[in-house]
Design an enzyme around this catalytic site. Structure first.
Site, PDB file in Angstrom:
ATOM      1  N   ILE A 156       0.835  -1.210   0.000  1.00 44.58           N
ATOM      2  CA  ILE A 156       0.000   0.000   0.000  1.00 44.58           C
ATOM      3  C   ILE A 156       0.871   1.261   0.000  1.00 44.58           C
ATOM      4  O   ILE A 156       0.610   2.212  -0.746  1.00 44.58           O
ATOM      5  CB  ILE A 156      -0.965  -0.017   1.207  1.00 44.58           C
ATOM      6  N   THR A 234      -4.317   5.179   7.587  1.00 45.10           N
ATOM      7  CA  THR A 234      -5.283   4.218   7.054  1.00 45.10           C
ATOM      8  C   THR A 234      -4.818   2.797   7.387  1.00 45.10           C
ATOM      9  O   THR A 234      -5.276   1.843   6.766  1.00 45.10           O
ATOM     10  CB  THR A 234      -5.444   4.355   5.519  1.00 45.10           C
ATOM     11  N   SER A 235      -3.904   2.671   8.371  1.00 45.94           N
ATOM     12  CA  SER A 235      -3.354   1.334   8.657  1.00 45.94           C
ATOM     13  C   SER A 235      -4.018   0.660   9.850  1.00 45.94           C
ATOM     14  O   SER A 235      -4.864  -0.211   9.668  1.00 45.94           O
ATOM     15  CB  SER A 235      -1.841   1.411   8.847  1.00 45.94           C
ATOM     16  N   ARG A 236      -3.626   1.054  11.035  1.00 44.49           N
ATOM     17  CA  ARG A 236      -4.242   0.498  12.244  1.00 44.49           C
ATOM     18  C   ARG A 236      -4.296   1.599  13.302  1.00 44.49           C
ATOM     19  O   ARG A 236      -3.324   2.335  13.484  1.00 44.49           O
ATOM     20  CB  ARG A 236      -3.447  -0.703  12.778  1.00 44.49           C
ATOM     21  N   GLU A 265     -11.703   1.542  17.833  1.00 39.67           N
ATOM     22  CA  GLU A 265     -12.777   1.454  16.826  1.00 39.67           C
ATOM     23  C   GLU A 265     -13.677   0.229  16.995  1.00 39.67           C
ATOM     24  O   GLU A 265     -14.809   0.211  16.509  1.00 39.67           O
ATOM     25  CB  GLU A 265     -12.199   1.460  15.415  1.00 39.67           C
ATOM     26  N   HIS A 297     -13.055   2.958   8.759  1.00 41.24           N
ATOM     27  CA  HIS A 297     -12.357   1.776   8.234  1.00 41.24           C
ATOM     28  C   HIS A 297     -12.954   1.325   6.895  1.00 41.24           C
ATOM     29  O   HIS A 297     -13.335   0.163   6.740  1.00 41.24           O
ATOM     30  CB  HIS A 297     -12.396   0.627   9.254  1.00 41.24           C
ATOM     31  N   GLN A 298     -13.033   2.257   5.969  1.00 44.49           N
ATOM     32  CA  GLN A 298     -13.640   1.943   4.676  1.00 44.49           C
ATOM     33  C   GLN A 298     -12.640   1.953   3.527  1.00 44.49           C
ATOM     34  O   GLN A 298     -13.034   1.810   2.365  1.00 44.49           O
ATOM     35  CB  GLN A 298     -14.779   2.928   4.363  1.00 44.49           C
ATOM     36  N   PHE A 300     -10.731  -0.153   2.384  1.00 45.79           N
ATOM     37  CA  PHE A 300     -10.697  -1.392   1.578  1.00 45.79           C
ATOM     38  C   PHE A 300     -11.953  -1.549   0.707  1.00 45.79           C
ATOM     39  O   PHE A 300     -12.012  -2.444  -0.125  1.00 45.79           O
ATOM     40  CB  PHE A 300     -10.615  -2.616   2.511  1.00 45.79           C
TER      41      PHE A 300
HETATM   42  P1  NAD Z   1       2.833  -4.870   3.733  1.00 44.30           P
HETATM   43  O1  NAD Z   1       3.139  -6.019   4.618  1.00 44.30           O
HETATM   44  O2  NAD Z   1       2.851  -5.071   2.244  1.00 44.30           O
HETATM   45  O3  NAD Z   1       3.839  -3.660   4.058  1.00 44.30           O
HETATM   46  C1  NAD Z   1       4.112  -3.222   5.348  1.00 44.30           C
HETATM   47  C2  NAD Z   1       5.474  -2.544   5.318  1.00 44.30           C
HETATM   48  O4  NAD Z   1       5.694  -1.950   6.596  1.00 44.30           O
HETATM   49  C3  NAD Z   1       6.634  -3.506   5.043  1.00 44.30           C
HETATM   50  O5  NAD Z   1       7.426  -3.030   3.979  1.00 44.30           O
HETATM   51  C4  NAD Z   1       7.420  -3.494   6.362  1.00 44.30           C
HETATM   52  O6  NAD Z   1       8.820  -3.668   6.186  1.00 44.30           O
HETATM   53  C5  NAD Z   1       7.079  -2.101   6.885  1.00 44.30           C
HETATM   54  N1  NAD Z   1       7.334  -1.910   8.306  1.00 44.30           N
HETATM   55  C6  NAD Z   1       7.300  -2.818   9.307  1.00 44.30           C
HETATM   56  N2  NAD Z   1       7.631  -2.209  10.467  1.00 44.30           N
HETATM   57  C7  NAD Z   1       7.862  -0.907  10.182  1.00 44.30           C
HETATM   58  C8  NAD Z   1       8.253   0.218  10.959  1.00 44.30           C
HETATM   59  N3  NAD Z   1       8.465   0.128  12.271  1.00 44.30           N
HETATM   60  N4  NAD Z   1       8.387   1.413  10.328  1.00 44.30           N
HETATM   61  C9  NAD Z   1       8.182   1.523   8.994  1.00 44.30           C
HETATM   62  N5  NAD Z   1       7.847   0.489   8.209  1.00 44.30           N
HETATM   63  C10 NAD Z   1       7.674  -0.715   8.800  1.00 44.30           C
HETATM   64  O7  NAD Z   1       1.425  -4.303   4.229  1.00 44.30           O
HETATM   65  P2  NAD Z   1       0.338  -3.509   3.373  1.00 44.30           P
HETATM   66  O8  NAD Z   1      -0.500  -4.490   2.630  1.00 44.30           O
HETATM   67  O9  NAD Z   1       1.003  -2.410   2.644  1.00 44.30           O
HETATM   68  O10 NAD Z   1      -0.577  -2.932   4.558  1.00 44.30           O
HETATM   69  C11 NAD Z   1      -0.143  -1.836   5.357  1.00 44.30           C
HETATM   70  C12 NAD Z   1      -1.146  -1.588   6.473  1.00 44.30           C
HETATM   71  O11 NAD Z   1      -2.434  -1.268   5.939  1.00 44.30           O
HETATM   72  C13 NAD Z   1      -1.398  -2.782   7.411  1.00 44.30           C
HETATM   73  O12 NAD Z   1      -1.339  -2.291   8.732  1.00 44.30           O
HETATM   74  C14 NAD Z   1      -2.804  -3.204   7.147  1.00 44.30           C
HETATM   75  O13 NAD Z   1      -3.381  -3.716   8.301  1.00 44.30           O
HETATM   76  C15 NAD Z   1      -3.432  -1.877   6.740  1.00 44.30           C
HETATM   77  N6  NAD Z   1      -4.661  -2.030   5.942  1.00 44.30           N
HETATM   78  C16 NAD Z   1      -5.721  -1.196   6.170  1.00 44.30           C
HETATM   79  C17 NAD Z   1      -6.882  -1.316   5.417  1.00 44.30           C
HETATM   80  C18 NAD Z   1      -8.062  -0.406   5.608  1.00 44.30           C
HETATM   81  O14 NAD Z   1      -9.157  -0.707   5.102  1.00 44.30           O
HETATM   82  N7  NAD Z   1      -7.919   0.726   6.275  1.00 44.30           N
HETATM   83  C19 NAD Z   1      -6.962  -2.302   4.429  1.00 44.30           C
HETATM   84  C20 NAD Z   1      -5.847  -3.120   4.204  1.00 44.30           C
HETATM   85  C21 NAD Z   1      -4.699  -2.982   4.965  1.00 44.30           C
END
Ligand code: NAD
Length: 332
Positions: A156, A234-236, A265, A297-298, A300
């Site tokens: 992402i 948009t992560s956690r 949430e 949380h939308q 996705f």
């Molecule tokens: P991914 O596993 O492809 O990438 C995560 C990256 O974060 C990796 O490159 C990793 O090396 C890096 N990372 C780990 N620890 C780190 C740190 N301390 N500092 C900086 N970088 C670090 O994951 P992704 O598919 O890109 O997803 C990213 C986030 O998005 C996840 O937390 C996931 O839960 C969240 N997400 C949210 C939604 C939503 O609807 N809001 C949907 C999907 C995913």
């Protein structure tokens, strides 16, 4: 035919799972309620359970599922911070997820939040509907030439970075596992986290929640952010300490905050609480700031992402049923 108990389902979950490629070989049992200690026994008689981000799969819940005869836990999401994987392994419970259903969906929502907040589209929309055509208070800034800091350059984060490059922003990134080839190809430079805090006009989080990244943005790190910077998550939710965020907003240190996820949430996001009193004071407080934009949380929620979630989840459940191996890269 395999029976699957699906927790925390909404109409769109049902629609896409039912339309998935299962050929009538899965009997879905859709539950409105979330998975927790009290609802785990209700999984029976299904040998497989399907859960989402706010279902809880800690040790006690996994033990209850195991007692109920469950042998497969299929996450219809990418993040798995809500699952005790060590306990699952001990119990012999297979855990699969959908690692990348549509990184574009989340990246595009990230940019949509930033554009809305910066150009105040949400406020302009309301004004114009009331025939208020004044522009006072709607001044934004050009993204072109600004510095965007990407924390986490996984699936992402990389797409988000590339979109911001399309705006001709300067993009810097931090990741403990940098992808130098990708960065060079897109004119992006890696820097340490402190540099991102100090230089980013827009800081956006794209990393997983782990014990190490819990409250990555806290009183100390938020203070080191550039005054007036925009922060997007948009992560956690737990990547940001909400109390510290509110303090920084009150002090006027941040220009804007856009959140698709929130620390507490669970039980709030995804629900229609419009006729109820919100018991969460911090969420209520956040909603009062004019420079805070929250979606529940939308990120996705696109047709492509829901179709892919249904495809991967269905395929893994069928493979489990017939004893075949799971799809590559989906096993936790
Ligand atoms: P991914 O596993 O492809 O990438 C995560 C990256 O974060 C990796 O490159 C990793 O090396 C890096 N990372 C780990 N620890 C780190 C740190 N301390 N500092 C900086 N970088 C670090 O994951 P992704 O598919 O890109 O997803 C990213 C986030 O998005 C996840 O937390 C996931 O839960 C969240 N997400 C949210 C939604 C939503 O609807 N809001 C949907 C999907 C995913």
């Amino acid at each position: 035919m395999i029976t699957v108990s699906v927790y925390d389902t909404k109409p769109y979950d049902r629609k896409y799972l039912e339309a998935g490629p299962h050929g009538g070989r899965i009997a879905w049992r859709f539950h409105d309620f979330r998975l927790g200690a009290d609802t785990a026994p209700l999984a029976a008689p299904a040998p497989a359970v399907c859960i989402f981000v706010n279902d809880r799969a800690d040790r006690a819940v996994l033990e209850a599922l195991h007692r109920a005869g469950v042998r497969l836990l299929a996450l219809r999401c990418a993040g798995f911070n809500n699952v005790d994987l060590a306990a699952a392994r001990e119990l012999g419970l297979a855990v699969v997820r959908v690692p990348a259903y549509s990184p574009h969906a989340v990246a595009e929502h990230t940019v949509a939040l930033l554009l809305t907040l910066n150009r105040k589209i949400h406020r302009a929309y309301q004004r114009v509907r009331e025939h208020n055509f004044a522009l006072n208070g709607l001044v934004g800034f050009d993204i072109c030439g600004r510095t965007v800091g990407i924390v986490g350059t996984g699936r992402i984060g990389r797409i988000t970075a590339q979109i911001f490059r399309g705006f001709e922003a300067r993009v810097i990134a931090y990741d403990p596992l940098p992808n130098s080839e990708w960065a060079a190809a897109h004119g992006i430079t890696y820097a340490d986290f402190d540099t991102l805090l100090a230089q980013s006009d827009i800081l956006t989080l794209h990393l997983p929640l782990t014990p190490e990244t819990n409250h990555l943005l806290n009183e100390r790190t938020i203070r080191r952010m550039k005054p007036g910077a925009f922060l997007i998550n948009t992560s956690r939710g737990k990547l940001i300490d909400t109390s510290a965020l509110i303090a920084a907003l009150k002090a006027g240190h941040l220009g804007g905050v856009a959140l698709d996820v929130y620390e507490e949430e669970e039980g709030v996001f995804f629900e229609d609480l419009s006729a109820e009193v919100l018991p969460d004071d911090e969420l209520s407080h956040l909603l009062t700031f004019p420079n805070v934009l929250i979606t529940s949380h939308q990120a996705f929620l696109t047709h492509e992402a829901l179709s892919e979630i249904a495809r991967v989840t269905t395929e893994n459940i069928l493979r489990f049923d017939t004893g075949g191996g799971f799809l590559p890269g989906t096993v936790l």
